[in-house]
Design a protein around this motif. Structure first.
Motif, PDB file in Angstrom:
ATOM      1  N   PHE A  13     -24.875 -47.887  17.450  1.00 11.43           N
ATOM      2  CA  PHE A  13     -23.827 -48.616  16.734  1.00 11.43           C
ATOM      3  C   PHE A  13     -23.275 -49.754  17.589  1.00 11.43           C
ATOM      4  O   PHE A  13     -23.019 -49.595  18.783  1.00 11.43           O
ATOM      5  CB  PHE A  13     -22.700 -47.630  16.404  1.00 11.43           C
ATOM      6  CG  PHE A  13     -21.479 -48.240  15.795  1.00 11.43           C
ATOM      7  CD1 PHE A  13     -20.439 -48.691  16.598  1.00 11.43           C
ATOM      8  CD2 PHE A  13     -21.343 -48.341  14.432  1.00 11.43           C
ATOM      9  CE1 PHE A  13     -19.289 -49.239  16.048  1.00 11.43           C
ATOM     10  CE2 PHE A  13     -20.198 -48.880  13.862  1.00 11.43           C
ATOM     11  CZ  PHE A  13     -19.172 -49.329  14.678  1.00 11.43           C
ATOM     12  N   PHE A  19     -30.453 -54.287  13.683  1.00  9.01           N
ATOM     13  CA  PHE A  19     -30.521 -53.945  12.265  1.00  9.01           C
ATOM     14  C   PHE A  19     -29.144 -54.045  11.634  1.00  9.01           C
ATOM     15  O   PHE A  19     -28.161 -53.593  12.210  1.00  9.01           O
ATOM     16  CB  PHE A  19     -30.989 -52.492  12.074  1.00  9.01           C
ATOM     17  CG  PHE A  19     -32.378 -52.203  12.554  1.00  9.01           C
ATOM     18  CD1 PHE A  19     -32.596 -51.695  13.828  1.00  9.01           C
ATOM     19  CD2 PHE A  19     -33.469 -52.413  11.729  1.00  9.01           C
ATOM     20  CE1 PHE A  19     -33.874 -51.412  14.277  1.00  9.01           C
ATOM     21  CE2 PHE A  19     -34.756 -52.125  12.164  1.00  9.01           C
ATOM     22  CZ  PHE A  19     -34.956 -51.628  13.438  1.00  9.01           C
ATOM     23  N   THR A  47     -28.827 -47.465   4.427  1.00  8.70           N
ATOM     24  CA  THR A  47     -30.125 -48.105   4.308  1.00  8.70           C
ATOM     25  C   THR A  47     -30.156 -49.261   5.286  1.00  8.70           C
ATOM     26  O   THR A  47     -29.167 -49.991   5.426  1.00  8.70           O
ATOM     27  CB  THR A  47     -30.415 -48.562   2.867  1.00  8.70           C
ATOM     28  OG1 THR A  47     -31.741 -49.074   2.792  1.00  8.70           O
ATOM     29  CG2 THR A  47     -29.431 -49.605   2.389  1.00  8.70           C
ATOM     30  N   PHE A  48     -31.265 -49.393   5.993  1.00 12.52           N
ATOM     31  CA  PHE A  48     -31.372 -50.357   7.075  1.00 12.52           C
ATOM     32  C   PHE A  48     -32.237 -51.542   6.665  1.00 12.52           C
ATOM     33  O   PHE A  48     -33.226 -51.397   5.948  1.00 12.52           O
ATOM     34  CB  PHE A  48     -31.988 -49.700   8.311  1.00 12.52           C
ATOM     35  CG  PHE A  48     -31.070 -48.749   9.014  1.00 12.52           C
ATOM     36  CD1 PHE A  48     -30.874 -47.467   8.533  1.00 12.52           C
ATOM     37  CD2 PHE A  48     -30.387 -49.145  10.152  1.00 12.52           C
ATOM     38  CE1 PHE A  48     -30.008 -46.582   9.175  1.00 12.52           C
ATOM     39  CE2 PHE A  48     -29.531 -48.279  10.806  1.00 12.52           C
ATOM     40  CZ  PHE A  48     -29.335 -46.999  10.318  1.00 12.52           C
ATOM     41  N   GLN A  80     -31.271 -51.474  18.667  1.00 10.10           N
ATOM     42  CA  GLN A  80     -32.252 -50.494  19.098  1.00 10.10           C
ATOM     43  C   GLN A  80     -33.064 -51.045  20.262  1.00 10.10           C
ATOM     44  O   GLN A  80     -33.823 -51.999  20.107  1.00 10.10           O
ATOM     45  CB  GLN A  80     -33.195 -50.095  17.957  1.00 10.10           C
ATOM     46  CG  GLN A  80     -34.135 -48.954  18.339  1.00 10.10           C
ATOM     47  CD  GLN A  80     -35.017 -48.497  17.191  1.00 10.10           C
ATOM     48  OE1 GLN A  80     -35.286 -49.234  16.253  1.00 10.10           O
ATOM     49  NE2 GLN A  80     -35.473 -47.247  17.249  1.00 10.10           N
ATOM     50  N   TYR A 102     -26.564 -52.296  14.048  1.00 11.65           N
ATOM     51  CA  TYR A 102     -27.106 -51.393  15.056  1.00 11.65           C
ATOM     52  C   TYR A 102     -28.041 -52.159  15.986  1.00 11.65           C
ATOM     53  O   TYR A 102     -28.705 -53.119  15.579  1.00 11.65           O
ATOM     54  CB  TYR A 102     -27.899 -50.246  14.409  1.00 11.65           C
ATOM     55  CG  TYR A 102     -27.045 -49.130  13.875  1.00 11.65           C
ATOM     56  CD1 TYR A 102     -26.468 -49.209  12.616  1.00 11.65           C
ATOM     57  CD2 TYR A 102     -26.790 -47.998  14.649  1.00 11.65           C
ATOM     58  CE1 TYR A 102     -25.677 -48.191  12.122  1.00 11.65           C
ATOM     59  CE2 TYR A 102     -25.999 -46.976  14.161  1.00 11.65           C
ATOM     60  CZ  TYR A 102     -25.442 -47.084  12.892  1.00 11.65           C
ATOM     61  OH  TYR A 102     -24.651 -46.066  12.414  1.00 11.65           O
ATOM     62  N   LEU A 128     -43.654 -53.852  15.465  1.00 14.31           N
ATOM     63  CA  LEU A 128     -43.140 -54.266  14.168  1.00 14.31           C
ATOM     64  C   LEU A 128     -43.255 -55.778  14.056  1.00 14.31           C
ATOM     65  O   LEU A 128     -42.988 -56.507  14.992  1.00 14.31           O
ATOM     66  CB  LEU A 128     -41.664 -53.876  14.037  1.00 14.31           C
ATOM     67  CG  LEU A 128     -41.346 -52.453  13.635  1.00 14.31           C
ATOM     68  CD1 LEU A 128     -39.883 -52.165  13.839  1.00 14.31           C
ATOM     69  CD2 LEU A 128     -41.740 -52.178  12.213  1.00 14.31           C
ATOM     70  N   GLY A 130     -41.957 -48.796  22.978  1.00 18.12           N
ATOM     71  CA  GLY A 130     -40.870 -48.179  22.248  1.00 18.12           C
ATOM     72  C   GLY A 130     -41.150 -48.095  20.762  1.00 18.12           C
ATOM     73  O   GLY A 130     -42.156 -48.566  20.267  1.00 18.12           O
ATOM     74  N   GLU A 131     -40.195 -47.517  20.027  1.00 19.49           N
ATOM     75  CA  GLU A 131     -40.442 -47.247  18.615  1.00 19.49           C
ATOM     76  C   GLU A 131     -40.621 -48.515  17.813  1.00 19.49           C
ATOM     77  O   GLU A 131     -41.322 -48.536  16.817  1.00 19.49           O
ATOM     78  CB  GLU A 131     -39.266 -46.454  18.044  1.00 19.49           C
ATOM     79  CG  GLU A 131     -39.251 -45.014  18.433  1.00 19.49           C
ATOM     80  CD  GLU A 131     -38.854 -44.829  19.881  1.00 19.49           C
ATOM     81  OE1 GLU A 131     -39.197 -43.798  20.443  1.00 19.49           O
ATOM     82  OE2 GLU A 131     -38.231 -45.747  20.442  1.00 19.49           O
ATOM     83  N   SER A 132     -39.905 -49.595  18.204  1.00 20.29           N
ATOM     84  CA  SER A 132     -39.970 -50.770  17.367  1.00 20.29           C
ATOM     85  C   SER A 132     -41.017 -51.765  17.847  1.00 20.29           C
ATOM     86  O   SER A 132     -41.224 -52.794  17.224  1.00 20.29           O
ATOM     87  CB  SER A 132     -38.597 -51.441  17.324  1.00 20.29           C
ATOM     88  OG  SER A 132     -38.158 -51.738  18.628  1.00 20.29           O
ATOM     89  N   GLY A 156     -37.773 -47.627  22.953  1.00 13.59           N
ATOM     90  CA  GLY A 156     -37.832 -46.226  23.324  1.00 13.59           C
ATOM     91  C   GLY A 156     -36.569 -45.440  23.032  1.00 13.59           C
ATOM     92  O   GLY A 156     -36.473 -44.270  23.408  1.00 13.59           O
ATOM     93  N   LYS A 157     -35.636 -46.049  22.332  1.00 12.53           N
ATOM     94  CA  LYS A 157     -34.372 -45.372  22.060  1.00 12.53           C
ATOM     95  C   LYS A 157     -34.046 -45.394  20.578  1.00 12.53           C
ATOM     96  O   LYS A 157     -34.679 -46.086  19.793  1.00 12.53           O
ATOM     97  CB  LYS A 157     -33.240 -46.040  22.848  1.00 12.53           C
ATOM     98  CG  LYS A 157     -33.407 -45.927  24.354  1.00 12.53           C
ATOM     99  CD  LYS A 157     -32.164 -46.420  25.072  1.00 12.53           C
ATOM    100  CE  LYS A 157     -32.313 -46.210  26.566  1.00 12.53           C
ATOM    101  NZ  LYS A 157     -31.094 -46.645  27.303  1.00 12.53           N
ATOM    102  N   GLY A 158     -33.054 -44.614  20.222  1.00 13.70           N
ATOM    103  CA  GLY A 158     -32.576 -44.621  18.850  1.00 13.70           C
ATOM    104  C   GLY A 158     -31.602 -45.766  18.620  1.00 13.70           C
ATOM    105  O   GLY A 158     -31.065 -46.342  19.566  1.00 13.70           O
ATOM    106  N   PRO A 159     -31.379 -46.118  17.360  1.00 12.27           N
ATOM    107  CA  PRO A 159     -30.399 -47.159  17.058  1.00 12.27           C
ATOM    108  C   PRO A 159     -29.013 -46.787  17.573  1.00 12.27           C
ATOM    109  O   PRO A 159     -28.611 -45.621  17.532  1.00 12.27           O
ATOM    110  CB  PRO A 159     -30.420 -47.223  15.525  1.00 12.27           C
ATOM    111  CG  PRO A 159     -31.752 -46.672  15.123  1.00 12.27           C
ATOM    112  CD  PRO A 159     -32.049 -45.618  16.140  1.00 12.27           C
TER     113      PRO A 159
END
Lengths: 113, 119
Positions: free
Chosen positions: A46, A89, A102-103, A38, A36, A6, A1-3, A41-44
């Motif tokens: 709420f 986040f 800003t995150f 996350q 948020y 990290l 996934g995207e994160s 593989g997905k977006g943040p």
């Protein structure tokens, strides 16, 4: 996934335990704060927000605490479940004139079954 | 089920090629944001629009990036020419800001992201 990958601080908890994720924010003039989640593989997504005139807000299994004196925000998750495993986040407005967020750098929560 | 839709989900291209990413915001939302997420920088704001007008694009490299909203249902982010350092996941988000007060209704809704790899 995207994160994935990290170099994030990681909190590892057992299923059923409570989790506390912390965040230090920078702008003392921020009028609200948002958490948020996350998933890989997905977006943040709420979770919960809090206005600066509050020090506590509760949602379903989540509580956000705000300490303006030390510019600290925390997210408490009760009875943590495997589905809570994600990167979390905190976010605040970039400045009072703009409404973009800003995150923070994020915290990875790993729930052990 | 209202959601932000982004295309493509994945894109692999070679350095120097043009890349266009598209976003359909949630109907009724008046503010659209483009964010980029990388391992090193986390989530960075690139640009945002209110009522289709660009409000801030200071986070974008101007020489190669451009963002537009041709209509209320479409936002685009273009990179020309692309470079390997542009490899990232690009997120579009939409939200509702109460006009006249500038106060956000609180929540930004993010799309699933476009993962870009520039070789």
């Amino acid at each position: 996934g995207e994160s994935v990958g990290l170099h994030l601080p990681t909190l590892s908890v057992q299923e059923g335990d409570n989790s506390i994720i912390n965040c230090a924010y920078s702008n003392s003039a921020s009028d609200y704060f948002i958490w948020y989640k996350q998933e890989s593989g997905k977006g943040p997504q709420f979770i919960i927000d809090i206005r600066s005139n509050m020090d506590k807000r509760q949602g379903q299994r989540v509580t956000v605490l705000l300490n303006k004196t030390v510019k600290h925000l925390s997210l408490q998750i009760a009875a943590t479940q495997p589905g809570d495993s994600a990167v979390y986040f905190c976010a605040e407005p970039m400045d009072t004139g703009r409404r973009a967020l800003t995150f923070g750098s994020g915290t990875r929560l790993q729930v052990q079954p | 089920d209202a959601r932000v839709t982004q295309t493509p989900r994945h894109k692999v291209t070679e350095m120097g090629q043009e890349v266009t990413m598209r976003c359909q915001p949630i109907l009724g939302h008046n503010t659209v944001f483009w964010y980029r997420q990388t391992m090193m920088q986390g989530l960075e704001l690139l640009a945002y629009f209110r009522n289709r007008a660009p409000l801030d694009d200071s986070g974008m490299p101007k020489d190669r990036f451009s963002a537009e909203m041709p209509d209320a249902t479409l936002a685009t982010l273009k990179i020309q020419p692309s470079e390997p350092r542009d490899s990232a996941v690009y997120f579009c988000a939409s939200g509702l800001v109460l006009t006249g007060t500038g106060v956000s209704a609180g929540e930004l809704f993010f799309g699933e992201g476009s993962r870009l790899t520039v070789l």
